[in-house]
Design a protein around this motif. Structure first.
Motif, PDB file in Angstrom:
ATOM      1  N   ASP A 115       0.682  -1.063  -0.016  1.00  0.00           N
ATOM      2  CA  ASP A 115      -0.083  -0.066  -0.013  1.00  0.00           C
ATOM      3  C   ASP A 115       0.912   1.426  -0.007  1.00  0.00           C
ATOM      4  O   ASP A 115       2.088   1.283   0.489  1.00  0.00           O
ATOM      5  N   PHE A 116       0.230   2.198  -0.407  1.00  0.00           N
ATOM      6  CA  PHE A 116       1.161   3.767  -0.797  1.00  0.00           C
ATOM      7  C   PHE A 116      -0.086   4.710  -0.265  1.00  0.00           C
ATOM      8  O   PHE A 116      -1.110   4.644  -0.274  1.00  0.00           O
ATOM      9  N   MET A 117       0.733   5.712   0.409  1.00  0.00           N
ATOM     10  CA  MET A 117      -0.158   6.746   0.961  1.00  0.00           C
ATOM     11  C   MET A 117       0.841   7.839   0.961  1.00  0.00           C
ATOM     12  O   MET A 117       1.910   7.980   1.615  1.00  0.00           O
ATOM     13  N   ASN A 118       0.383   8.779   0.330  1.00  0.00           N
ATOM     14  CA  ASN A 118       0.927  10.246   0.097  1.00  0.00           C
ATOM     15  C   ASN A 118       0.066  11.328   0.350  1.00  0.00           C
ATOM     16  O   ASN A 118      -0.454  11.864  -0.548  1.00  0.00           O
ATOM     17  N   SER A 119      -0.100  11.643   1.699  1.00  0.00           N
ATOM     18  CA  SER A 119      -1.093  12.680   1.801  1.00  0.00           C
ATOM     19  C   SER A 119      -0.842  13.956   1.464  1.00  0.00           C
ATOM     20  O   SER A 119      -1.704  14.955   0.944  1.00  0.00           O
ATOM     21  N   LYS A 120       0.365  14.487   1.339  1.00  0.00           N
ATOM     22  CA  LYS A 120       0.773  15.724   0.821  1.00  0.00           C
ATOM     23  C   LYS A 120       0.261  16.093  -0.574  1.00  0.00           C
ATOM     24  O   LYS A 120      -0.246  17.008  -1.138  1.00  0.00           O
ATOM     25  N   LEU A 138       2.845  -7.154 -12.486  1.00  0.00           N
ATOM     26  CA  LEU A 138       2.573  -5.962 -11.799  1.00  0.00           C
ATOM     27  C   LEU A 138       1.285  -5.428 -12.047  1.00  0.00           C
ATOM     28  O   LEU A 138       0.899  -5.029 -13.179  1.00  0.00           O
ATOM     29  N   GLN A 139       0.478  -4.933 -10.850  1.00  0.00           N
ATOM     30  CA  GLN A 139      -0.668  -4.587 -11.167  1.00  0.00           C
ATOM     31  C   GLN A 139      -0.745  -3.200 -10.216  1.00  0.00           C
ATOM     32  O   GLN A 139      -0.416  -3.293  -9.027  1.00  0.00           O
ATOM     33  N   PHE A 140      -1.467  -2.065 -10.029  1.00  0.00           N
ATOM     34  CA  PHE A 140      -1.354  -1.064  -9.473  1.00  0.00           C
ATOM     35  C   PHE A 140      -2.627  -0.235  -9.513  1.00  0.00           C
ATOM     36  O   PHE A 140      -3.312  -0.237 -10.701  1.00  0.00           O
ATOM     37  N   HIS A 141      -2.864   0.477  -8.520  1.00  0.00           N
ATOM     38  CA  HIS A 141      -3.949   1.594  -8.593  1.00  0.00           C
ATOM     39  C   HIS A 141      -3.474   2.753  -7.764  1.00  0.00           C
ATOM     40  O   HIS A 141      -3.114   2.565  -6.706  1.00  0.00           O
ATOM     41  N   VAL A 142      -3.948   3.753  -8.170  1.00  0.00           N
ATOM     42  CA  VAL A 142      -4.021   5.003  -7.261  1.00  0.00           C
ATOM     43  C   VAL A 142      -5.179   6.163  -7.414  1.00  0.00           C
ATOM     44  O   VAL A 142      -5.777   6.223  -8.665  1.00  0.00           O
ATOM     45  N   THR A 143      -5.587   6.610  -6.263  1.00  0.00           N
ATOM     46  CA  THR A 143      -6.601   7.620  -6.305  1.00  0.00           C
ATOM     47  C   THR A 143      -6.342   8.705  -5.334  1.00  0.00           C
ATOM     48  O   THR A 143      -5.743   8.687  -4.648  1.00  0.00           O
ATOM     49  N   ASP A 144      -7.322   9.723  -5.556  1.00  0.00           N
ATOM     50  CA  ASP A 144      -7.393  10.845  -4.470  1.00  0.00           C
ATOM     51  C   ASP A 144      -8.505  10.586  -3.604  1.00  0.00           C
ATOM     52  O   ASP A 144      -8.884  11.373  -2.874  1.00  0.00           O
ATOM     53  N   SER A 145      -9.253   9.642  -3.963  1.00  0.00           N
ATOM     54  CA  SER A 145     -10.555   9.280  -3.230  1.00  0.00           C
ATOM     55  C   SER A 145     -11.608   9.996  -3.374  1.00  0.00           C
ATOM     56  O   SER A 145     -12.869   9.564  -3.038  1.00  0.00           O
ATOM     57  N   THR A 146     -11.657  11.229  -4.162  1.00  0.00           N
ATOM     58  CA  THR A 146     -12.654  11.904  -4.472  1.00  0.00           C
ATOM     59  C   THR A 146     -12.879  12.328  -6.029  1.00  0.00           C
ATOM     60  O   THR A 146     -14.169  12.205  -6.352  1.00  0.00           O
TER      61      THR A 146
END
Length: 186
Positions: A115-120, A138-146
């Motif tokens: 898991d990755f988290m970059n709050s900045k 390799l598979q990945f996903h990223v989001t800003d949640s909104t």
């Protein structure tokens, strides 16, 4: 007849004794010597609702709906990037991304999540490393949640043989990590 048998046995013994004057050793295993381009990154130059750093040794193929294909021509591989806006469907997007990961469980030996988290930069996501002879390693996903959701998958244009492509997977994995770490939303 006995003399012939004795003579044959004696000659066979002498031949055996003097023919083996050197030790026979198996050939050492050969290791594939692959040379990869030196790592160098630049920011994605296409106009998208997102940006990230990509390897300069790749070729970018622009696709509709803000999708991309990041090609590694020398490695016969690509990272397929899909973008979808979040419209009160984040749970559905996450479920769909995980379904695609675990679809490879039939051929996979192991699926390793990170898991990755970059709050900045408001970037949250996961990377899945799939070991074994699966179609995607390799598979990945990223989001800003909104507002934004990106999913990526690594594919090789060859029959999956994990032991053979492992060095290439490791090389591309560092590029995927750089992509995730440098993702920013517009």
């Amino acid at each position: 007849m006995r003399n012939i048998f004795f003579l044959f046995s004696l000659l066979s013994f002498v031949f055996f004794l003097f023919s083996c004057n050197e030790d026979v050793l198996p050939k050492p295993k050969a290791y594939l010597s692959l040379e990869y381009p030196k790592k160098s990154y630049e920011q994605l130059k296409l106009e998208r609702p997102y940006t990230f750093d990509i390897s300069k040794s790749t070729t970018i193929i622009d696709d509709k709906n803000n999708w991309l294909k990041i090609k590694y021509p020398n490695l016969k591989a690509s990272i397929d990037i899909t973008y979808r806006p979040v419209e009160n469907n984040l749970k559905e997007l996450l479920t769909e991304a995980e379904k695609l990961v675990f679809k490879h469980a039939v051929k996979a030996e192991q699926i390793i999540p990170k898991d990755f988290m970059n709050s900045k930069n408001n970037v949250f996501g996961s990377l899945y490393e799939i070991t074994g002879n699966a179609a995607s390693h390799l598979q990945f996903h990223v989001t800003d949640s909104t507002n934004h959701f990106i999913k990526g998958s690594l594919y090789f244009y060859a029959k999956p043989n994990y032991d053979s492509i492992l060095p290439a997977v490791a090389y591309i994995k560092s590029d995927v990590l750089k992509l995730i770490e440098t993702t920013k939303w517009k």
